[in-house]
Design a protein around this motif. Structure first.
Motif, PDB file in Angstrom:
ATOM      1  N   GLU A  44       0.811  -1.210   0.000  1.00  0.00           N
ATOM      2  CA  GLU A  44       0.000   0.000   0.000  1.00  0.00           C
ATOM      3  C   GLU A  44       0.850   1.268   0.000  1.00  0.00           C
ATOM      4  O   GLU A  44       0.474   2.287  -0.584  1.00  0.00           O
ATOM      5  N   GLU A  45       2.030   1.213   0.631  1.00  0.00           N
ATOM      6  CA  GLU A  45       2.861   2.424   0.728  1.00  0.00           C
ATOM      7  C   GLU A  45       3.369   2.882  -0.634  1.00  0.00           C
ATOM      8  O   GLU A  45       3.698   4.048  -0.822  1.00  0.00           O
ATOM      9  N   TYR A  46       3.408   1.973  -1.622  1.00  0.00           N
ATOM     10  CA  TYR A  46       3.874   2.356  -2.956  1.00  0.00           C
ATOM     11  C   TYR A  46       2.819   3.159  -3.726  1.00  0.00           C
ATOM     12  O   TYR A  46       3.122   3.706  -4.795  1.00  0.00           O
ATOM     13  N   TYR A  47       1.600   3.204  -3.213  1.00  0.00           N
ATOM     14  CA  TYR A  47       0.512   3.832  -3.951  1.00  0.00           C
ATOM     15  C   TYR A  47      -0.020   5.077  -3.264  1.00  0.00           C
ATOM     16  O   TYR A  47      -1.079   5.569  -3.601  1.00  0.00           O
ATOM     17  N   LEU A 103       8.722   4.545  -6.220  1.00  0.00           N
ATOM     18  CA  LEU A 103       7.566   3.839  -6.790  1.00  0.00           C
ATOM     19  C   LEU A 103       6.288   4.666  -6.683  1.00  0.00           C
ATOM     20  O   LEU A 103       5.410   4.556  -7.540  1.00  0.00           O
ATOM     21  N   GLN A 104       6.179   5.514  -5.654  1.00  0.00           N
ATOM     22  CA  GLN A 104       5.032   6.419  -5.585  1.00  0.00           C
ATOM     23  C   GLN A 104       5.027   7.364  -6.782  1.00  0.00           C
ATOM     24  O   GLN A 104       3.966   7.642  -7.362  1.00  0.00           O
ATOM     25  N   ILE A 105       6.199   7.844  -7.160  1.00  0.00           N
ATOM     26  CA  ILE A 105       6.285   8.751  -8.308  1.00  0.00           C
ATOM     27  C   ILE A 105       5.939   8.008  -9.592  1.00  0.00           C
ATOM     28  O   ILE A 105       5.205   8.519 -10.453  1.00  0.00           O
ATOM     29  N   LEU A 106       6.432   6.773  -9.757  1.00  0.00           N
ATOM     30  CA  LEU A 106       6.085   5.989 -10.949  1.00  0.00           C
ATOM     31  C   LEU A 106       4.584   5.735 -11.005  1.00  0.00           C
ATOM     32  O   LEU A 106       3.966   5.867 -12.077  1.00  0.00           O
ATOM     33  N   ASN A 107       3.979   5.363  -9.890  1.00  0.00           N
ATOM     34  CA  ASN A 107       2.549   5.048  -9.883  1.00  0.00           C
ATOM     35  C   ASN A 107       1.689   6.283 -10.078  1.00  0.00           C
ATOM     36  O   ASN A 107       0.536   6.169 -10.480  1.00  0.00           O
ATOM     37  N   ASP A 108       2.229   7.463  -9.788  1.00  0.00           N
ATOM     38  CA  ASP A 108       1.489   8.710  -9.996  1.00  0.00           C
ATOM     39  C   ASP A 108       1.652   9.226 -11.422  1.00  0.00           C
ATOM     40  O   ASP A 108       0.992  10.189 -11.800  1.00  0.00           O
ATOM     41  N   ASN A 109       2.527   8.584 -12.198  1.00  0.00           N
ATOM     42  CA  ASN A 109       2.815   9.029 -13.562  1.00  0.00           C
ATOM     43  C   ASN A 109       2.784   7.831 -14.500  1.00  0.00           C
ATOM     44  O   ASN A 109       3.837   7.265 -14.851  1.00  0.00           O
TER      45      ASN A 109
END
Length: 1019
Positions: A44-47, A103-109
């Motif tokens: 969940e922390e990756y999102y 990974l948060q940045i990748l998942n946001d883009n």
């Protein structure tokens, strides 16, 4: 010359400064690797939404960064330029956050689909922290290949966004894009199950270009269209427990869940579009019929507005056609009323529905009928098509229906799947709507879709320099009667070209419609280059020796290109570089390398002295005086044969800060002695340097006595931080339902107890604060100061819950609980008139064995339960029970079963059944694996063999070494595989193995019991 001056200055400063602060930093760079796998992909922390981070303004790290960019902008820009090493040291990212941040940045883009799942990072220690130095990234292709793929994604996303017309509301846009994705993407079921799922199926590219994806691919595609193309806030959320990702979207200021993946049937059935998971609240998506759990997000979906919307039961696409919404619906009832209807309504939330077409659902074979809708819709060439059970029909602009194709259909089959792709009708002929393997697609080239292509239409690219006027493209080859439209920023086509005034690159998509032809779509590029601004080179600039270039004021718009830390030293006219940044930097270039003269003069010599030659008994010495500002120097003679001064002493001083200057005391000073002290600039003067603020000072002093050599010494003054005076806060009050952060503290006080602490039950509580003095340079921060806070409820906001339902014979009880403070009150519910029980809840499998299934569900007071167990479509058992646990025995191993549970009341001696049965699908466990052999097979290898288990989807192999614990070493996803070779065995070790089979049902595994253990010792 400039470099030599710099070295000279540094050497002089080293010798002459009286007070010096030194910071030592050693970087020991190390590297670690991170790989995204099926086991950690959905943490969940990756999102979470990426935290906004800016560079920390500390020396080199800050100057090396792009201070105007937050971390997400900085990394995205680097990835768009295919950088393999991205220096993020300026952002001071702790290594414990390294994976989540990236990974948060990748998942946001979602446009970053081409970044490899495996990356590395280097890190170092700084101020007792472990911080990330750089990310090291690889890409799934060459830059040329990725550029092509990015253009393919852009085209596919534009096509999807074009389904949303400019006049639509955000809700309507969310709906048509949801339906487009379901219709045009297939769940990558086979490659997922056989362990060959490619990384690209986890991306928007997989969903939109390859039209094959899994859950995060669907979710990325939905974000790319809704957020990046249509400007509607949309995010990805995930559950590690479910190994699943889906979306949350903002509609009219409220957030809702959208799970496109679970609205797309598995296996894929062309034309079928579910809406059960579209725009749900937190409560709805986590209930027993939707079964989502374990996600973590800052968003709250508390609106239930769409939980029971009409579309939840619609399994066709919902099409916008000729100003109305069209869809199909199944209608139950008797022989005369049962049917599938094509319906329309003027607005999504308009109650009135009009019937456009109806077909009975009877098959014509005995008493059989279709139990659900099979009618699907598709739009093409400004016409809408739908299927009946035997034909493909068209609905024209006047609302008239006509059969356009009737295929030859074998006996016992009907059309269970339909859509339009390009010039072809795609359809499937089956004897049941249920699909257990990949659907067989048939095609037919419909003549009315085979329109001629428009030729001769072109548009030249435009390159211009910004001049403040709008640029346009010219579409040539247009004929009289043609309609030319241009795509706007939201992807919708309109008659006017998008505004192109400011500098930049614009991709202009245009579409030409001509009667009797396929629409023509093309793209032209408009490149507006930045203009060169008009400027005047600065003149008359003056600087002062001893200061830096930053002290020289430049006219507005100009800034120093030469490092502003450059020291102005020797007098004279020096040339430095400036740059001119126009006010409108978006449309005008910044002009660099402009030469500007600075006249440097010394404001007045400030000399420091150094004995450059010690006197002896027979030879004079020399004392050199040098201006610390401009470098001018001269020397004086020290007479030979002078004795040394003796008896001069000084003691170090340690004192707490009190706001008064501190001094050192010299012993051994005689009348006539001249005592001087070195200041911060290294110049000796009669007064001691100012030492008031807390800190450590090194004081250098010099004593001169007539007829003696000068004496030099050093003493230390340490001023420690004082304890400030304060008064602990009193009379603090808080409100139930808020957090500790809402309690206002007096100036200087901050909460030491976590500010997120929730205020709930009324009462007086003890928490802790810190006192931070205004002057933190000289006073300590006082910690763990006890304060008392009185918590009161501002007014009860009650949530009601029936804690004992009323029956026909017993009153019920309703409990009201304040959501703010927890206060509870109860009230009675009058007895009920005879009524049907509600649908059973909490239905789940308690135990699976190879020949039995045990089910459990939540009790309904005073109710019994009618149980129906199906094996496939065959009813194998019925039972009436009163408890909430029941077991079925004598079942076939590794087989799929469906249980229906219908609650009932006994009213006046008759059973009154619930309106709807609860249903759950599961499977019996496979039989225990017969473990045949484990034998040595080559060097450091052993081979395991077992007997195939009928109905098994695969096997899991566990191993332990010596007396250790068992660990899973292999999952085999094919039930027909009956052997496995384990490598890496070590000589002299004893290994134990056991195996269990599993069957996959509803994306979950049902496990059989373990085989007997077999051991082998490697010799």
């Amino acid at each position: 010359m400039k470099r030599r001056y710099t070295v000279t200055i540094l050497m002089m400063l080293f010798f002459v400064l009286g007070t010096v602060k030194v910071q030592a930093e050693t970087k020991d760079i190390r590297t670690e690797y991170v790989t995204l796998t099926d086991e950690n992909r959905f943490k969940e922390e990756y999102y979470q939404k990426p935290q906004v981070r800016y560079p920390v303004a500390e020396g080199e790290m800050y100057r090396a960064s792009r201070a105007a960019l937050d971390l997400e902008q900085y990394i995205v820009e680097a990835l768009e330029n295919y950088q393999q090493s991205i220096d993020v040291s300026a952002y001071q990212i702790p290594t414990k956050e390294v994976s989540a941040v990236f990974l948060q940045i990748l998942n946001d883009n979602p446009g970053m689909f081409y970044v490899d799942n495996k990356f590395a990072y280097s890190y170092y220690s700084y101020n007792e922290q472990s911080l990330v130095q750089s990310y090291h990234v690889s890409y799934l292709g060459t830059p040329e290949e990725i550029d092509q793929q990015r253009q393919e994604l852009e085209t596919a996303a534009d096509q999807a966004a074009a389904q949303a017309e400019a006049s639509m509301t955000d809700l309507e846009k969310a709906l048509v894009v949801h339906d487009y994705l379901v219709q045009n993407c297939e769940y990558d079921y086979d490659r997922l199950n056989n362990g060959q799922l490619p990384d690209i199926s986890h991306t928007a590219y997989g969903a939109l270009v390859n039209r094959m994806a899994v859950c995060d691919g669907y979710g990325d595609a939905y974000i790319y269209i809704m957020k990046d193309k249509l400007g509607i806030s949309c995010e990805l959320v995930a559950s590690d427990a479910m190994a699943h990702a889906w979306n949350m979207i903002e509609i009219d200021g409220k957030w809702y869940h959208v799970d496109v993946t679970w609205d797309d049937p598995v296996r894929d059935s062309i034309g079928r579009v579910g809406h059960k998971y579209f725009l749900l609240s937190d409560t709805a998506i986590s209930d027993a019929s939707h079964e989502h759990e374990g996600w973590s997000t800052s968003r709250t979906a508390d609106s239930t507005l769409y939980d029971d919307a009409f579309w939840t039961e619609i399994t066709s696409s919902i099409c916008w056609y000729q100003g109305e919404w069209y869809f199909s619906r199944y209608q139950g009832g008797d022989y005369n009323t049962m049917g599938v209807k094509l319906l329309k309504k003027g607005a999504l939330f308009e109650d009135a529905e009009s019937e456009v077409y109806k077909e009975n659902v009877w098959t014509g074979e005995g008493n059989s009928y279709f139990p659900a809708s099979y009618m699907y819709l598709a739009k093409a060439n400004d016409m809408m098509y739908f299927n009946t059970k035997t034909a493909i029909c068209r609905l024209d602009a006047e609302g008239m229906t006509e059969e356009v194709y009737k295929p030859q259909i074998p006996s016992g089959q009907w059309i269970f799947g339909f859509t339009v792709r390009g010039k072809e009708v795609w359809y499937a002929l089956q004897n049941t709507p249920q699909i257990s393997s990949k659907q067989v697609i048939l095609t037919y080239a419909l003549p009315e879709l085979d329109l001629r292509e428009i030729t001769g239409v072109t548009a030249e690219d435009v390159t211009a320099v910004y001049n403040g006027t709008a640029q346009t493209i010219t579409v040539s080859g247009i004929q009289e009667g043609d309609e030319v439209q241009y795509a706007g920023d939201n992807g919708s086509y309109q008659s006017t070209q998008p505004e192109m005034i400011r500098a930049g690159i614009y991709q202009v998509r245009y579409r030409v419609k001509r009667q009797g032809y396929q629409p023509f779509e093309g793209t032209a590029q408009v490149k507006i280059e930045k203009a060169i601004p008009v400027y005047t080179v600065p003149e008359g600039l003056k600087g002062t020796s001893g200061k830096t270039l930053a002290s020289v004021t430049l006219p507005e718009g100009f800034s120093w290109q030469t490092d502003t830390d450059t020291k102005l030293y020797q007098e004279g006219s020096l040339v430095f570089l400036v740059k001119y940044t126009p006010e409108d930097s978006e449309n005008y270039v910044t002009v660099t390398d402009i030469e500007a003269e600075v006249a440097v003069s010394c404001p007045g010599h400030n000399y420091t002295s150094e004995i450059t030659k010690q006197p002896t008994e027979t030879e004079d010495g020399e004392e050199t005086f040098t201006c610390v500002l401009c470098g001018h120097s001269y020397t004086e003679v020290i007479q030979a044969g002078l004795p040394q001064i003796e008896g001069i002493e000084s003691e170090d001083v340690t004192v707490a800060y009190d706001g008064t200057p501190q001094r050192i005391m010299l012993k051994g000073i005689q009348a006539g002695d001249i005592v001087k002290y070195a200041g911060e600039d290294g110049i000796y003067q009669e007064e001691q340097p100012e030492m008031i603020k807390a800190g450590v000072y090194q004081v250098r002093y010099q004593v001169k006595r007539q007829g003696y050599q000068p004496f030099e010494g050093t003493a230390q003054v340490e001023i420690t931080k004082a304890v400030p005076a304060y008064t602990a806060p009193v009379g603090l009050q808080g409100q139930s339902g808020k957090t500790l952060a809402s309690v206002i503290l007096p100036k200087g006080f901050v909460w030491q107890t976590a500010e997120a602490t929730e205020l709930s039950t009324e009462g007086t509580y003890t928490w802790y604060v810190n006192y931070v003095p205004e002057d933190t340079d000289n006073y300590q921060t006082v910690q763990r100061i006890e304060v008392k806070v009185q918590v009161k409820c501002p007014g009860h906001q009650e949530q009601s819950k029936v804690t004992r339902p009323a029956t026909e014979t017993q009153k019920g009880l309703r409990t009201h609980t304040c959501s703010l403070c927890g206060n509870v009150r109860t009230e009675e519910i009058p007895v009920l008139n005879p009524a049907k029980p509600g649908k059973v809840s909490g239905l789940k499998v308690k135990k699976n064995t190879s020949d039995s299934l045990t089910f459990t569900w939540n009790l309904i007071e005073n109710a019994g339960y009618y149980l129906k167990l199906y094996k496939g479509n065959t009813l194998v058992s019925t039972q009436y029970v009163t408890g909430n646990v029941h077991s079925f025995g004598g079942l076939k191993a590794a087989s799929d079963y469906t249980l229906q549970v219908t609650p009932y009341y006994i009213v006046n001696g008759s059973r009154v059944f619930a309106a709807q049965a609860g249903e759950i699908r599961t499977a019996t466990a496979p039989s225990a694996v017969k473990f045949n052999t484990v034998k040595k097979s080559g060097k450091n290898k052993v081979k395991l063999a077992w007997k195939k288990i009928s109905g098994a989807s695969g096997y899991e192999i566990f191993m332990k070494t010596g007396k250790g614990g068992y660990k899973k070493i292999k999952t085999i996803d094919k039930g027909k595989t009956v052997s496995f070779t384990k490598t890496g065995m070590k000589k002299g070790k004893t290994y134990s193995f056991r195996i269990r089979a599993y069957r996959t049902v509803n994306r979950a595994k049902v496990y059989g019991t373990y085989s007997k253990v077999k051991k082998i010792k490697i010799r």
